[in-house]
Structures are given as C-alpha cells and as structure tokens.
Design a protein around this motif. Structure first.
Motif, short mmCIF file in Angstrom:
data_model
loop_
_atom_site.label_atom_id
_atom_site.label_comp_id
_atom_site.label_asym_id
_atom_site.label_seq_id
_atom_site.Cartn_x
_atom_site.Cartn_y
_atom_site.Cartn_z
N HIS A 105 -6.20 2.15 -6.03
CA HIS A 105 -4.89 1.69 -5.31
C HIS A 105 -5.11 1.22 -4.12
N LEU A 106 -6.14 1.35 -3.53
CA LEU A 106 -6.35 1.17 -1.98
C LEU A 106 -6.66 -0.83 -2.00
N ILE A 107 -7.08 -1.20 -3.13
CA ILE A 107 -7.53 -2.80 -3.15
C ILE A 107 -6.23 -3.18 -3.37
N PRO A 108 -5.80 -4.12 -2.34
CA PRO A 108 -4.54 -5.16 -2.68
C PRO A 108 -4.84 -6.13 -3.68
N ASP A 109 -3.71 -6.52 -4.39
CA ASP A 109 -3.96 -7.54 -5.38
C ASP A 109 -4.47 -8.91 -4.87
N ILE A 110 -4.26 -9.17 -3.57
CA ILE A 110 -4.76 -10.50 -3.10
C ILE A 110 -6.04 -10.46 -2.88
N VAL A 111 -6.71 -9.36 -2.75
CA VAL A 111 -8.29 -9.27 -2.87
C VAL A 111 -8.81 -9.38 -4.23
N SER A 112 -8.21 -8.77 -5.16
CA SER A 112 -8.65 -8.81 -6.84
C SER A 112 -7.88 -10.06 -7.50
N ALA A 113 -7.16 -10.89 -6.84
CA ALA A 113 -6.47 -11.98 -7.48
C ALA A 113 -5.81 -11.20 -8.65
N GLY A 114 -4.98 -10.31 -8.47
CA GLY A 114 -4.23 -9.53 -9.49
C GLY A 114 -4.97 -8.88 -10.56
N LEU A 115 -6.19 -8.96 -10.64
CA LEU A 115 -6.91 -8.20 -11.64
C LEU A 115 -7.01 -6.79 -11.53
N ASP A 116 -7.40 -5.79 -12.33
CA ASP A 116 -7.49 -4.38 -12.04
C ASP A 116 -8.90 -4.12 -11.89
N THR A 117 -9.80 -5.18 -11.50
CA THR A 117 -11.20 -4.90 -11.05
C THR A 117 -11.41 -5.27 -9.71
N VAL A 118 -12.52 -4.92 -9.15
CA VAL A 118 -13.09 -5.41 -7.94
C VAL A 118 -14.56 -5.43 -7.73
N GLY A 119 -14.98 -6.43 -7.16
CA GLY A 119 -16.47 -6.57 -7.09
C GLY A 119 -16.81 -6.02 -5.64
N ILE A 120 -17.76 -5.01 -5.93
CA ILE A 120 -18.26 -4.32 -4.74
C ILE A 120 -19.84 -4.76 -4.43
N ARG A 121 -20.17 -4.84 -3.07
CA ARG A 121 -21.38 -5.46 -2.74
C ARG A 121 -21.64 -4.67 -1.56
N PHE A 122 -23.09 -4.27 -1.40
CA PHE A 122 -23.63 -3.29 -0.38
C PHE A 122 -24.75 -4.19 0.06
N PRO A 123 -24.50 -4.97 1.21
CA PRO A 123 -25.73 -6.02 1.67
C PRO A 123 -26.73 -5.25 2.43
N ILE A 124 -27.93 -5.72 2.05
CA ILE A 124 -29.20 -5.22 2.70
C ILE A 124 -29.22 -5.70 4.27
N HIS A 125 -28.63 -6.71 4.51
CA HIS A 125 -28.89 -7.44 5.96
C HIS A 125 -28.55 -6.19 6.80
N PRO A 126 -29.46 -6.03 7.84
CA PRO A 126 -29.04 -5.20 8.74
C PRO A 126 -27.85 -5.30 9.91
N ILE A 127 -27.66 -6.74 10.15
CA ILE A 127 -26.64 -7.06 11.06
C ILE A 127 -25.29 -6.87 10.20
N ALA A 128 -25.21 -7.46 8.77
CA ALA A 128 -24.18 -7.34 8.12
C ALA A 128 -23.61 -5.75 8.11
N GLN A 129 -24.70 -4.89 7.90
CA GLN A 129 -24.47 -3.24 7.79
C GLN A 129 -23.96 -2.69 9.24
N LYS A 130 -24.60 -3.23 9.98
CA LYS A 130 -24.17 -2.92 11.31
C LYS A 130 -22.63 -3.20 11.66
N LEU A 131 -22.24 -4.54 11.33
CA LEU A 131 -21.06 -5.21 11.70
C LEU A 131 -20.03 -4.01 10.79
N ILE A 132 -20.39 -3.91 9.54
CA ILE A 132 -19.30 -3.16 8.95
C ILE A 132 -19.37 -1.74 9.16
#
Length: 574
Positions: A105-132
């Motif tokens: 329920h935390l994922i807004p419809d605008i993120v999922s385009a109204g679908l009941d699914t969400v794409g999850i990504r865990f990047p390996i880039h160290p700067i991306a990880q640091k920023l998040i």
C-alpha cells in the motif's frame, strides 16, 4: 521547472548533501547507476514523482522503477516475495536487474501506473547506494533523458537533457553497463523477461536450475517422457499426453518485450518510442552473426549511397577493424563520414556499453543518418538488439537483410522424406541461382539446408532409395549421411522449419514455443503464401519400392519449386 542545474561531484560533500536534501524535500535529482543515469525522486511522494514525468515529458501510464540501497528496504514496498523472486534477488542483487513483485500500500499509483505491481532495483553503483542510503527513502527513477531519446550514460548527457529542469545531477562517471537493467516479472511461478539487459535469460535459468526450480506450466507425460513417443507413435497422442502429464519439464524463461496500444506496460521501454536519436538509424547485417564477414561491404554500400545522394554527413557506429579499412578507402571524405568506434567489430559487450553514447554523439554532430551493426540475438545481444531496433523503429530506413538463411525439413525418422526434401531444395536453389540480396545486389545470397526427425534414432543411415534418388535426379550426394533428432540447439539455429505434416509442426510448436513463428507444415506454408491449386500432402515412402520414392520426390519437387521463391522474397533475396 526553472533551475540553475548543478553538476555535483561525489567528493563535493556540501553539494552532495544538498542533493540528498533536495530528494528529501520532494525534488528530482539526476543520479548515476551501473546501467544508465536515473532521474530520481521520493517513491513514496506522489507530488515528487509527478515532477519526474514533467521533467521527462513521459506518459503517466509508463511505470517507474523503485531503487533501494539494502534488502531491508524492499520488504515494506512489496506485499509478496515469491520463491522465484527470492532466488533472483539473492543471485543478482545488488546489480543490473529489476524484479517486478506485488506492491504494498506504500507505493502510489503514479509510480506503478495504476498496476498492482512494482519494479524493485538494488543498484550496485556505490554512489547510487550512498545517495539512497543518506536520503533514507526509496527512489523512483527512470532513465534521466527526455522521453524517447537515447538513455544517458554520462553526467554530461543528463546535463544536456535536463538543464533547467532539475536542481542537481550527481556525476558518477561513465556507466559500467551502458544499457538499462533487465526487467523480470517474478509475480508468478516462473519468471517472464519484460526488458532484456546485462543479466541474461541464460544467467537466470542457471541459478533457477541450480535451486531446483522448473517451469510448472510446461509438462510432459511421465509415461511418454522417457521415450519421447506415445504407444501409438503419433504426435497427436504425444500432445494429449503432455497436456495431461504431471512431471515438470525445465523450459526456457519466456520473453514479452511489447504491449498493445491500449494496454498499460508492466515495465519501462515496452510501449512508447525509446532510445531514438533525431536522425534515422539503419541496422546492417543479420541477427545470427553469420555474415560478419560482409559487414565491411554493407558499410561501404551505405556510404556510397549517402555520398551519391548527397545525404551527408553520415554517422557510423562501427568496430575498429572495419573503420580502419573504411578510412583508407574514403580517405578524402573525412568531413562527410563521422566514425564512432565502439571497440572490436564482433565485441557485443563493447557495442552495448557504447551504444547510447554513440547514438547521442553522432546525433549531436547532426549526421543525416546513423548506420549500426546487428549482433546475434543471444545473451547480451538480445538486449543490444532490443535497444537498437527501438532506436530504428521510428525511421523509414530499412533494416539490411541477412545474406545467409537456414531451412530445416522435418519428418518422423529423418531417413526418407526430410532428407529428400533437403536434397531437392538445395538442388533447386543451386540450379536457379546465382541469388543475391535485393537491397544489396553485389552481395550473394546463400541458403543452408538440413533435415531432422521428431523421433529419429540418431545415426541411422538414410534409406538406399533416398540416397540413390538424390544422386541420380538432383546431383546431391547423401551417401554416408545418417539421421538426427530435432534438438534445442539445432532448431534454434534455423530461420525456417518445414514439416512434412501438421502433426509434426504442432508437436514442434508445442515443444519449442519460442520458435512457433518459424515452424510450418508444408500445407501451412502454402496457405501462408496463398499459393493456389497446390497440395502440401506428401506420401511417406518408407518400406515401399523405388517408384513410390519417385512419386514422393515429385510431390516434394512441385511444392518446393512453388514455395521457395516466396520464401526467398520474404527474406529480401532473389
């Protein structure tokens, strides 16, 4: 949107912290990943996510991928992690993969385009990880380009597209992969690849197999699976047994890279125009790698046509060896031919890494057309060709046809009908030649023909009458040849599979669903080309005298003489 966009070095702690605060306060920030640069915003804030769509000019029915910096961040965002998803997460995260799961329920419809699914990504880039991690929020982030243009692989690309639209771009250097992440739907019992990437189907199959997973939707009868044939020997009975069977059979992960016009895509890149520069893109070569030796000729032909039509400068996305030879041949045309050299000519990893940068670089020089090479559609080549075809999809420029094609004839035992068809087809092609490519008349067209059996016993010699008839009537030497059974490797290498009966074609389409559009019975291919007054029925001569073999050969000869010109024409040959 009216920002004085700042490009931030990771070592600039003051501005890096400011970029983190901007994300926390609902703004959009350009961020590096190992695949391409992303346009990030707080995934839990609909107003922040709305700014992503505004910055990109992206349709709101295209879902966004949510980026995290730890496995612990994933649990609150999804309502279910299937066994398949768990295996893929453990094997490939962090890394260039996006796994689609049922959203919470935390994922807004605008993120999922109204679908009941969400794409999850865990990047390996160290700067991306640091920023998040510093932000403390999941980050929704599509590629950081204007929607429809090539994805950015350098901070300067993002600055060009997004200057004035967002407050910060964090510079993490050139992206290591260069193509967007693999997107795989893991909501069911077996994964479906929605967008190919650096994590290949083969990679996923290997880890799933090692974990004991198999596709529950593809089954064979346990009674029939050991022999491959039912008691009555018919393929119809085998299909019925397979439908009713209970033992799972490992089968390839399926793919679905596009959607209907009125359908909401489950992943980015499936629906709208993507990856395309403003100028036309033309693809040369084929998707098998069979004619790499001809690529120099193809490039030369395109350059000559552009020079004659005064359609220059022309941009070449090209390998080093070919570029060196072209530079010698066209030494006085340096201003009319622009080269972007990606590396070794046959190195798909280098071509994939540099594809988007190459398209952008050549487009920014305002070339009139970009010429790029095809690579075999296997492994990373699937992702490369997926992006390249999308780049060329809005262009009127035709795709150059491959100069070598492969046909396989199939019967049951591969000792009579299919070897005869192989010999007859090869003889007709030879006697009606030479053949050439319609778009490249200087390039010879070639045809490789083989045969196999659905239930052949390996190593059985072709019947004497088959060998004699092929030699006497068609000057084709089949002596010493033996039967072979249809295998995954053999059938996947074919451009067209022609079966003696509808039972054979139905069986092969069932067993190899990904090859379904290349498998026809003789009658089906006749109907496909709408050839009138021609029957596809062929007598099985096994066990009969030579005259019956002669009748079968006449039937095959009549059919092949009618269908072969149509087949060649469909392949751009004549």
């Amino acid at each position: 949107m009216n920002f004085e966009t700042i490009c931030v070095s990771p070592e600039d702690e003051l501005n890096f912290s400011a970029a983190v605060r901007a994300l926390q306060e609902g703004e959009v920030v350009g961020m590096p990943t190992e695949t391409v640069y992303g346009l990030g915003a707080n995934a839990l804030d609909p107003e922040a996510v709305k700014k992503i769509y505004e910055a990109k000019g992206r349709p709101s029915d295209n879902p966004l991928i949510v980026h995290v910096a730890s496995f612990e961040m994933i649990d609150p965002l999804v309502s279910e992690i299937t066994p398949v998803a768990k295996i893929l997460m453990e094997a490939f995260m962090p890394g260039p993969i996006t796994i689609i799961m049922k959203k919470s329920h935390l994922i807004p419809d605008i993120v999922s385009a109204g679908l009941d699914t969400v794409g999850i990504r865990f990047p390996i880039h160290p700067i991306a990880q640091k920023l998040i991690d510093m932000c403390g929020l999941p980050i929704a982030a599509p590629s950081a380009n204007l929607s429809g243009s090539p994805s950015p692989t350098k901070a300067e690309h993002v600055m060009k597209d997004m200057h004035g639209r967002i407050p910060y771009v964090v510079d993490g250097g050139e992206c290591q992969v260069g193509l967007e992440s693999t997107v795989v739907d893991a909501t069911g019992d077996w994964p479906v690849v929605l967008r190919p990437g650096a994590i290949t189907i083969e990679d996923m199959e290997q880890v799933l197999e090692a974990s004991g997973m198999s596709n529950p939707k593809k089954v064979v009868s346990s009674e029939d699976s050991s022999s491959g044939q039912s008691q009555d020997g018919s393929t119809s009975a085998i299909l019925e047994g397979a439908a009713a069977g209970a033992d799972p059979l490992n089968t390839p992960i399926s793919q679905n890279f596009s959607v209907a016009e009125d359908e909401t895509p489950r992943a980015p890149g499936m629906k709208y125009r993507h990856y395309a520069p403003s100028c036309p893109v033309k693809i040369i070569g084929d998707k098998t790698g069979d004619d790499f030796d001809n690529y120099y000729v193809y490039y030369k032909q395109e350059i000559m046509e552009a020079l004659l039509a005064e359609n220059t400068p022309i941009g070449l996305f090209v390998g080093e060896e070919i570029a060196e030879n072209l530079k010698i041949l066209f030494a006085n045309k340096n201003e009319e031919i622009i080269y972007y050299i990606y590396g070794d000519s046959e190195d798909v990893e280098a071509a994939s890494h540099h594809l988007f940068d190459g398209l952008r670089t050549l487009d920014e020089i305002h070339v009139k057309m970009i010429i790029a090479p095809a690579f075999p559609e296997k492994g990373l080549g699937i992702a490369y060709m997926n992006r390249l075809f999308k780049a060329a999809s809005e262009s009127d420029a035709p795709v150059a046809q491959k100069s070598t094609r492969k046909i396989m004839f199939v019967c049951s035992g591969n000792t009579c009908r299919s070897p005869m068809a192989e010999a007859i087809c090869r003889s007709i092609f030879r006697s009606t030649g030479p053949h050439h490519m319609i778009d490249h008349p200087e390039t010879e067209a070639n045809l490789e023909v083989t045969s196999a059996g659905t239930f052949a016993e390996k190593g059985v010699e072709f019947t004497k009458y088959t060998v004699d008839l092929a030699g006497y009537e068609y000057e084709e030497d089949l002596s010493g040849r033996t039967s072979q059974v249809v295998t995954d490797e053999l059938i996947s290498d074919q451009d067209l599979v022609l079966c003696m009966t509808a039972d054979h074609s139905r069986y092969l389409r069932f067993k190899y669903p990904d090859m379904g559009d290349r498998i026809f019975s003789l009658q089906e291919i006749i109907d496909h080309f709408t050839i009138p007054n021609l029957s596809g029925e062929v007598t099985d001569p096994y066990g009969f005298e030579y005259l019956v073999y002669m009748d079968t050969a006449k039937q095959l000869d009549t059919i092949i003489r009618e269908i072969l010109p149509e087949i060649l024409k469909s392949w751009g040959m004549e």
